[in-house]
Design an enzyme around this catalytic site. Structure first.
Site, mmCIF file in Angstrom:
data_model
loop_
_atom_site.group_PDB
_atom_site.id
_atom_site.type_symbol
_atom_site.label_atom_id
_atom_site.label_comp_id
_atom_site.label_asym_id
_atom_site.label_seq_id
_atom_site.Cartn_x
_atom_site.Cartn_y
_atom_site.Cartn_z
ATOM 1 N N LYS A 114 0.097 38.812 73.985
ATOM 2 C CA LYS A 114 0.129 40.303 73.780
ATOM 3 C C LYS A 114 -0.644 40.809 72.557
ATOM 4 C CE LYS A 114 4.101 41.041 76.461
ATOM 5 N NZ LYS A 114 5.254 41.863 76.731
ATOM 6 N N LYS A 200 0.296 37.035 84.829
ATOM 7 C CA LYS A 200 1.655 37.249 85.192
ATOM 8 C C LYS A 200 1.725 38.904 85.676
ATOM 9 C CE LYS A 200 4.898 38.762 82.267
ATOM 10 N NZ LYS A 200 6.334 38.971 81.854
ATOM 11 N N LYS A 203 4.540 45.180 83.591
ATOM 12 C CA LYS A 203 4.559 46.712 83.352
ATOM 13 C C LYS A 203 3.294 47.197 82.342
ATOM 14 C CE LYS A 203 9.471 46.575 82.189
ATOM 15 N NZ LYS A 203 9.143 45.576 81.098
HETATM 16 N N1 AQP Z 1 5.989 38.906 86.513
HETATM 17 C C1 AQP Z 1 7.112 38.418 86.417
HETATM 18 N N2 AQP Z 1 7.756 37.380 87.149
HETATM 19 C C2 AQP Z 1 8.985 36.930 87.057
HETATM 20 N N3 AQP Z 1 9.758 37.544 86.008
HETATM 21 C C3 AQP Z 1 9.425 38.459 85.362
HETATM 22 N N4 AQP Z 1 9.867 39.055 84.167
HETATM 23 C C4 AQP Z 1 8.902 40.091 83.690
HETATM 24 N N5 AQP Z 1 7.775 39.998 84.523
HETATM 25 C C5 AQP Z 1 8.043 38.716 85.376
HETATM 26 C C6 AQP Z 1 11.147 38.947 83.887
HETATM 27 O O1 AQP Z 1 11.668 40.248 83.735
HETATM 28 C C7 AQP Z 1 12.837 40.301 82.577
HETATM 29 C C8 AQP Z 1 12.436 41.292 81.830
HETATM 30 O O2 AQP Z 1 11.374 41.460 81.086
HETATM 31 P P1 AQP Z 1 10.750 42.696 80.181
HETATM 32 O O3 AQP Z 1 10.563 43.646 80.568
HETATM 33 O O4 AQP Z 1 12.021 42.445 78.870
HETATM 34 O O5 AQP Z 1 9.686 41.780 79.227
HETATM 35 P P2 AQP Z 1 8.422 40.826 79.988
HETATM 36 O O6 AQP Z 1 8.662 39.878 80.315
HETATM 37 O O7 AQP Z 1 7.318 41.246 78.756
HETATM 38 O O8 AQP Z 1 8.096 42.115 81.112
HETATM 39 P P3 AQP Z 1 6.827 42.851 81.768
HETATM 40 O O9 AQP Z 1 6.764 43.303 83.052
HETATM 41 O O10 AQP Z 1 5.555 41.937 81.563
HETATM 42 O O11 AQP Z 1 6.683 43.992 80.356
HETATM 43 P P4 AQP Z 1 5.666 44.267 79.375
HETATM 44 O O12 AQP Z 1 4.534 44.522 80.109
HETATM 45 O O13 AQP Z 1 6.338 45.491 79.095
HETATM 46 O O14 AQP Z 1 5.678 43.329 78.625
HETATM 47 C C9 AQP Z 1 12.644 38.820 81.918
HETATM 48 O O15 AQP Z 1 13.653 37.944 82.197
HETATM 49 C C10 AQP Z 1 11.067 38.213 82.461
HETATM 50 O O16 AQP Z 1 11.144 36.882 82.821
#
Ligand code: AQP
Length: 338
Positions: A114, A200, A203
């Site tokens: 990140k 991955k 968001k």
């Molecule tokens: N691509 C993914 N595949 C499977 N699981 C996922 N999770 C996130 N992306 C995937 C799971 O969603 C939960 C919450 O995620 P989060 O929003 O707290 O943080 P993150 O993992 O960083 O998700 P994002 O979508 O990538 O958000 P941003 O972009 O804001 O950092 C977790 O259990 C994660 O495993």
């Protein structure tokens, strides 16, 4: 009466929730919610570790909570709450900061990934993200934490901090903090980007075409899948390391259709991308429709959502404060005599 084991999990309200959040996290909570005492948090303090829009934060927080319920979380069974409403998260985080060696933190892969995206704008909060996550988990004496692949390292860190830096150092007999175990969910634990099957789905990816959001309209889903990266091969394979996009879409199809991967592989061994894309589009639209309908009802009833979050806060706060007081007492903080 047997006492249920407890689980805790959460999602950051950083934008539109996508099918990775759903299939990798929320959908698993839906399966686990009746077997475990379930605490689900909207982790808004995590959401400010990268640049964000204050006008959107509160709206996204409410919308994330509504999506938990729209995806099948039962607020009568689970406690749903907002992290920033319970100050014990930030307080325990500070205490854990002070006992965690900095070189443990320097190994965190998500921080490295990140911080590349954020270039010169990397905050201390982003670096500290895993310790706040440790505080979230440890405050609730969680027995289990359902995690996807991407969060495994953070849970390991939470376990090490609790065991090596709190329990071993500050208590000779009874553990101060409970050591949580991971529940690793196999299917869907890493849904990849639609435009790069090695990355991955996220968001915060600036390209909205890289993901299917839970609230995307059917025509948007159709457009995104049409534009999703494919290749020139016939047949949709799962195990070919050269075909990351094929693997990803087959995985999504398999979860949505409730069929085994091997069954899908057989079904699509001779299928071209055009036909497969049509089928997966239909599956996505059909699977998201009931979630979107339920969401619409919930988001138009803020009174009901508020009272669910108020009730969740009440239950969560009691547990969180109890753990925080136990930690403070064991770590030598002054206590007013009653
Ligand atoms: N691509 C993914 N595949 C499977 N699981 C996922 N999770 C996130 N992306 C995937 C799971 O969603 C939960 C919450 O995620 P989060 O929003 O707290 O943080 P993150 O993992 O960083 O998700 P994002 O979508 O990538 O958000 P941003 O972009 O804001 O950092 C977790 O259990 C994660 O495993």
């Amino acid at each position: 009466m047997t006492i249920k084991k407890r689980i805790l999990s959460g999602v950051q309200p950083t934008g539109d929730l996508h099918i990775g959040n759903w299939l990798g996290a929320i959908n698993n909570w839906v399966t686990l919610q009746h077997q475990y005492e379930t605490f689900l948090c909207v982790v808004d303090l995590h959401a400010i570790t990268a640049s964000y829009n204050p006008k959107e934060l509160s709206k996204n927080t409410l919308s994330t909570a509504a999506l938990y319920i729209a995806c099948g979380i039962d607020p009568k069974t689970c406690s749903i709450f907002v992290q920033s409403q319970i100050s014990a998260h930030a307080e325990l985080c500070w205490i854990l900061n002070c006992v965690t060696p900095i070189n443990w933190m320097e190994r965190m892969i998500q921080f490295k990934e990140k911080s590349i995206d954020q270039a010169n704008n990397v905050s201390i909060g982003l670096f500290d993200y895993p310790i706040l996550m440790a505080a979230d988990i440890l405050l609730y004496d969680a027995d289990f934490v359902p995690v996807g692949e991407d969060q495994k390292q953070h849970l390991e860190l939470a376990r090490d901090i609790a065991q090596q830096r709190i329990n071993a150092k500050f208590s000779k007999d009874k553990n101060i903090l409970k050591i949580p175990q991971p529940i690793i969910m196999k299917r869907g634990s890493k849904i990849m980007s639609l435009i790069d099957g090695t990355k991955k789905m996220s968001k915060s990816d600036p390209n909205d075409g890289s993901r299917i959001n839970l609230l995307d309209a059917p025509e948007i889903i159709t457009k995104k899948i049409k534009r999703a990266k494919s290749d020139s091969s016939i047949g949709i394979e799962f195990n070919n390391p050269e075909r990351a996009e094929s693997k990803n879409l087959l995985m999504i199809y398999s979860i949505l259709s409730g069929k085994e991967i091997s069954q899908c592989e057989n079904e699509f061994s001779e299928t071209g991308w055009g036909t497969f894309k049509k089928l997966i589009t239909e599956k996505l639209i059909e699977s998201l429709e009931p979630i979107q309908e339920k969401y619409k009802i919930l988001i138009n009833d803020p009174y009901q959502l508020n009272s669910i979050l108020q009730e969740g806060k009440g239950k969560a706060e009691v547990l969180a404060n109890k753990t925080l007081n136990r930690v403070k007492s064991k770590l030598g903080f002054f206590e007013i005599e009653k």
